[in-house]
Enzyme design. Structure first.
Site, mmCIF file in Angstrom:
data_model
loop_
_atom_site.group_PDB
_atom_site.id
_atom_site.type_symbol
_atom_site.label_atom_id
_atom_site.label_comp_id
_atom_site.label_asym_id
_atom_site.label_seq_id
_atom_site.Cartn_x
_atom_site.Cartn_y
_atom_site.Cartn_z
ATOM 1 N N HIS A 1 5.212 -5.261 -7.761
ATOM 2 C CA HIS A 1 4.070 -4.382 -8.058
ATOM 3 C C HIS A 1 3.917 -4.067 -9.544
ATOM 4 C CE1 HIS A 1 4.306 -2.913 -3.595
ATOM 5 N NE2 HIS A 1 3.714 -4.088 -3.715
ATOM 6 N N CYS B 1 -6.674 -2.181 -26.587
ATOM 7 C CA CYS B 1 -5.965 -3.392 -27.013
ATOM 8 C C CYS B 1 -6.006 -3.497 -28.542
ATOM 9 C CB CYS B 1 -6.632 -4.608 -26.378
ATOM 10 S SG CYS B 1 -5.939 -6.167 -26.926
HETATM 11 C C1 BJW Z 1 15.598 6.763 0.469
HETATM 12 C C2 BJW Z 1 16.210 7.781 -0.292
HETATM 13 C C3 BJW Z 1 17.511 7.519 -0.782
HETATM 14 C C4 BJW Z 1 14.262 8.471 0.292
HETATM 15 N N1 BJW Z 1 18.101 6.330 -0.511
HETATM 16 N N2 BJW Z 1 16.201 5.603 0.729
HETATM 17 C C5 BJW Z 1 -5.239 -1.725 5.955
HETATM 18 C C6 BJW Z 1 -6.152 -0.982 5.224
HETATM 19 C C7 BJW Z 1 -6.237 -1.078 3.816
HETATM 20 C C8 BJW Z 1 -5.417 -1.911 3.146
HETATM 21 C C9 BJW Z 1 -4.498 -2.633 3.869
HETATM 22 C C10 BJW Z 1 -4.423 -2.574 5.256
HETATM 23 N N3 BJW Z 1 -3.449 -3.402 5.685
HETATM 24 C C11 BJW Z 1 -2.902 -3.960 4.589
HETATM 25 C C12 BJW Z 1 -3.549 -3.520 3.497
HETATM 26 C C13 BJW Z 1 -3.278 -3.859 2.120
HETATM 27 C C14 BJW Z 1 -2.416 -2.866 1.362
HETATM 28 C C15 BJW Z 1 -1.423 -2.187 2.285
HETATM 29 O O1 BJW Z 1 -0.367 -2.715 2.618
HETATM 30 N N4 BJW Z 1 -1.709 -0.960 2.707
HETATM 31 C C16 BJW Z 1 -0.822 -0.240 3.651
HETATM 32 C C17 BJW Z 1 -0.616 1.182 3.169
HETATM 33 C C18 BJW Z 1 -1.404 -0.343 5.028
HETATM 34 N N5 BJW Z 1 -1.754 -3.681 0.401
HETATM 35 C C19 BJW Z 1 -2.342 -4.002 -0.744
HETATM 36 O O2 BJW Z 1 -3.436 -3.573 -1.057
HETATM 37 C C20 BJW Z 1 -1.580 -4.972 -1.628
HETATM 38 N N6 BJW Z 1 -2.466 -6.028 -1.970
HETATM 39 C C21 BJW Z 1 -2.912 -6.889 -1.040
HETATM 40 O O3 BJW Z 1 -2.481 -6.895 0.092
HETATM 41 O O4 BJW Z 1 -3.888 -7.754 -1.496
HETATM 42 C C22 BJW Z 1 -4.635 -8.473 -0.503
HETATM 43 C C23 BJW Z 1 -5.441 -7.477 0.341
HETATM 44 C C24 BJW Z 1 -6.273 -6.561 -0.247
HETATM 45 C C25 BJW Z 1 -7.006 -5.631 0.512
HETATM 46 C C26 BJW Z 1 -6.889 -5.593 1.900
HETATM 47 C C27 BJW Z 1 -6.032 -6.534 2.524
HETATM 48 C C28 BJW Z 1 -5.310 -7.480 1.722
HETATM 49 C C29 BJW Z 1 -1.159 -4.277 -2.902
HETATM 50 C C30 BJW Z 1 -0.202 -3.170 -2.664
HETATM 51 C C31 BJW Z 1 0.083 -2.458 -3.962
HETATM 52 C C32 BJW Z 1 0.971 -1.253 -3.770
HETATM 53 N N7 BJW Z 1 0.985 -0.515 -4.972
HETATM 54 C C33 BJW Z 1 1.771 0.679 -5.055
HETATM 55 C C34 BJW Z 1 1.503 1.238 -6.463
HETATM 56 C C35 BJW Z 1 1.038 2.607 -6.627
HETATM 57 C C36 BJW Z 1 0.760 2.951 -8.061
HETATM 58 C C37 BJW Z 1 1.974 3.094 -8.953
HETATM 59 O O5 BJW Z 1 3.156 3.000 -8.587
HETATM 60 O O6 BJW Z 1 1.732 3.365 -10.121
HETATM 61 O O7 BJW Z 1 3.160 0.402 -4.919
HETATM 62 S S1 BJW Z 1 1.473 1.818 -3.692
HETATM 63 C C38 BJW Z 1 3.142 2.357 -3.514
HETATM 64 O O8 BJW Z 1 3.681 1.937 -2.230
HETATM 65 C C39 BJW Z 1 3.918 1.573 -4.587
HETATM 66 C C40 BJW Z 1 5.155 1.177 -3.838
HETATM 67 O O9 BJW Z 1 5.769 0.073 -4.474
HETATM 68 C C41 BJW Z 1 4.659 0.901 -2.444
HETATM 69 C C42 BJW Z 1 5.721 0.945 -1.401
HETATM 70 O O10 BJW Z 1 6.271 2.223 -1.298
HETATM 71 P P1 BJW Z 1 7.828 2.395 -1.016
HETATM 72 O O11 BJW Z 1 8.597 1.829 -2.140
HETATM 73 O O12 BJW Z 1 8.148 1.890 0.332
HETATM 74 O O13 BJW Z 1 7.996 3.978 -1.130
HETATM 75 P P2 BJW Z 1 7.753 5.109 -0.011
HETATM 76 O O14 BJW Z 1 7.609 6.391 -0.705
HETATM 77 O O15 BJW Z 1 6.684 4.722 0.933
HETATM 78 O O16 BJW Z 1 9.114 5.109 0.828
HETATM 79 C C43 BJW Z 1 10.322 5.572 0.275
HETATM 80 C C44 BJW Z 1 11.432 5.359 1.287
HETATM 81 O O17 BJW Z 1 12.669 5.711 0.678
HETATM 82 C C45 BJW Z 1 11.302 6.216 2.556
HETATM 83 O O18 BJW Z 1 11.471 5.392 3.706
HETATM 84 C C46 BJW Z 1 12.466 7.208 2.446
HETATM 85 O O19 BJW Z 1 13.031 7.538 3.708
HETATM 86 C C47 BJW Z 1 13.444 6.418 1.602
HETATM 87 N N8 BJW Z 1 14.398 7.225 0.816
HETATM 88 N N9 BJW Z 1 15.367 8.820 -0.385
HETATM 89 C C48 BJW Z 1 17.419 5.398 0.236
HETATM 90 N N10 BJW Z 1 18.190 8.428 -1.515
#
Ligand code: BJW
Length: 247
Positions: free
Chosen positions: A120, A149
Site C-alpha cells: 500500500h 513538485c
Molecule cells: C494486533 C495488535 C497487536 C491489534 N499484535 N495484532 C466492496 C466495496 C468497495 C470496495 C471493495 C469491495 N470489495 C473489495 C473492494 C476493494 C477495496 C477493499 O478491499 N475494501 C474492503 C474494505 C471491502 N480494496 C481496494 O480498493 C484496493 N484496491 C483495489 O482493490 O483495486 C481494484 C478495485 C477497486 C475498486 C473496487 C474493486 C476493486 C486498495 C486498498 C487500499 C487500502 N489502503 C489503506 C490505506 C489507507 C490510507 C493510509 O494508510 O494512509 O491501507 S486502507 C487501510 O486498510 C490501510 C491498511 O493497509 C489496510 C488494511 O488494514 P489492516 O492492516 O488489516 O489494519 P486493521 O486496523 O484493519 O486491523 C488491525 C488488526 O491488528 C486487527 O485485526 C487487530 O485485532 C490486530 N491487532 N493490536 C497483533 N499488538
C-alpha cells in the site's frame, strides 16, 4: 509452561525453508501507531472516504495532506518493536524469506528488513501527480501544505494506495508469486478484510502452505488458519523460535 499452540507454530516453522510473513497495522500497534479498525483505530475517528480515496484528494488536497502531516508526525516518534525486529532477523533464519506488508509506516525497513513488498505504499514517499515520479520525503513538518513538485510545480500526493486504486502490478504480482511458493505464511496483525492483500493467505493455503495467524482477535481468516495464536505480535513473534540460521 509454553503454550502448545506456540509450540505447534514453532515446530511448523522449524521445518520450513520458504517463508512469507504478511503484516498489517497490528504489528505496529505496540510501537504506538494507531490501527485502522481497532478500538482506537483511525476509521473510528475519521471517515475513510473523506481522506483515503482519490476523490477526497481531488476535492480537498489540503485537508488530506493535513491528515498525513499529523500521521507523519505521530509515526516519526515511533520506533520498531520486538515484532518488527523478529521479522527482520528471519531474513537470516530462513533460506527464502519475504515480508509482505500492508503498512505504510516504514517501521519494517527501520528494523532492518530488506526483502519487503510494500503493498500500500509508504508514508515517507511522495508522488508527483503530473510526472508520476516518486521521491523520499521525511520532512516533519512539511515545508508547505499541500506540497508541490520541485521539478514541475504540480501537486504532490502521498505515495499510498487509496481505496479504489490499483496496487502496483509488479509488487502485487510478486506477492502472489511468493505466496504460491511458500511453505508457511505467517499472517500478523491484520483484520484480513482489505483486498487484494486479504486473498494472499488463501492463495498460499490453496497452494499447500501452512498458515499461522498472530492476532489478539479472531478475523475472517481464522477458520482457515492452520494455527491461530491469540495475543500481541511483539510478544508472540519473539517466542516463536525457529531453528538457528540455515543456508
Ligand atoms: C494486533 C495488535 C497487536 C491489534 N499484535 N495484532 C466492496 C466495496 C468497495 C470496495 C471493495 C469491495 N470489495 C473489495 C473492494 C476493494 C477495496 C477493499 O478491499 N475494501 C474492503 C474494505 C471491502 N480494496 C481496494 O480498493 C484496493 N484496491 C483495489 O482493490 O483495486 C481494484 C478495485 C477497486 C475498486 C473496487 C474493486 C476493486 C486498495 C486498498 C487500499 C487500502 N489502503 C489503506 C490505506 C489507507 C490510507 C493510509 O494508510 O494512509 O491501507 S486502507 C487501510 O486498510 C490501510 C491498511 O493497509 C489496510 C488494511 O488494514 P489492516 O492492516 O488489516 O489494519 P486493521 O486496523 O484493519 O486491523 C488491525 C488488526 O491488528 C486487527 O485485526 C487487530 O485485532 C490486530 N491487532 N493490536 C497483533 N499488538
Amino acid at each position: 509452561m509454553e503454550d502448545p499452540l506456540v509450540g505447534k507454530a514453532a515446530e511448523i516453522l522449524s521445518r520450513a525453508r520458504r517463508v512469507v510473513a504478511l503484516t498489517g497495522a497490528g504489528i505496529s500497534a505496540e510501537s504506538g501507531v494507531p490501527t485502522f479498525r481497532g478500538k482506537d483505530g483511525l476509521w473510528r475517528q475519521f471517515r475513510a472516504e473523506d481522506l483515503a480515496t482519490p476523490e477526497a484528494f481531488a476535492r480537498d488536497p489540503k485537508l488530506v495532506w493535513e491528515w498525513y502531516e499529523w500521521r507523519r508526525g505521530l509515526i516519526a516518534r515511533c520506533a520498531p518493536n520486538a515484532g518488527h525486529v523478529t521479522l527482520a532477523a528471519w531474513e537470516r533464519v530462513f533460506p527464502r524469506f519475504t515480508l509482505i506488508t500492508q503498512n505504510v509506516d516504514g517501521l519494517h525497513p527501520s528494523a532492518g528488513s530488506t526483502n519487503i513488498l510494500e503493498l500500500h505504499g509508504n508514508i515517507w514517499k511522495v508522488r508527483c501527480t503530473r510526472e508520476g515520479t516518486v521521491t523520499d520525503n521525511r520532512d516533519v513538518p512539511l515545508r508547505e501544505i499541500p506540497p508541490h513538485c520541485p521539478s514541475c510545480g504540480a501537486l504532490l500526493r502521498p505515495h499510498i494506495v487509496w481505496f479504489g486504486e490499483s496496487l502496483d502490478q509488479a509488487v502485487i504480482g510478486r506477492a502472489f508469486k511468493e505466496s504460491a511458493a511458500c511453505e508457511v505464511m505467517v499472517v500478523v496483525g491484520t483484520s484480513a478484510i482489505v483486498h487484494p492483500a486479504a486473498s494472499l493467505p488463501h492463495y498460499a493455503a490453496e497452494a499447500g502452505a501452512a498458515v499461522i495467524e498472530v492476532n489478539p482477535d479472531p478475523t475472517p481468516l481464522s477458520p482457515y488458519a492452520t494455527v491461530s495464536l491469540r495475543g500481541p505480535a511483539g510478544q508472540l513473534l519473539s517466542t516463536l523460535k525457529p531453528r538457528e540460521t540455515v543456508s
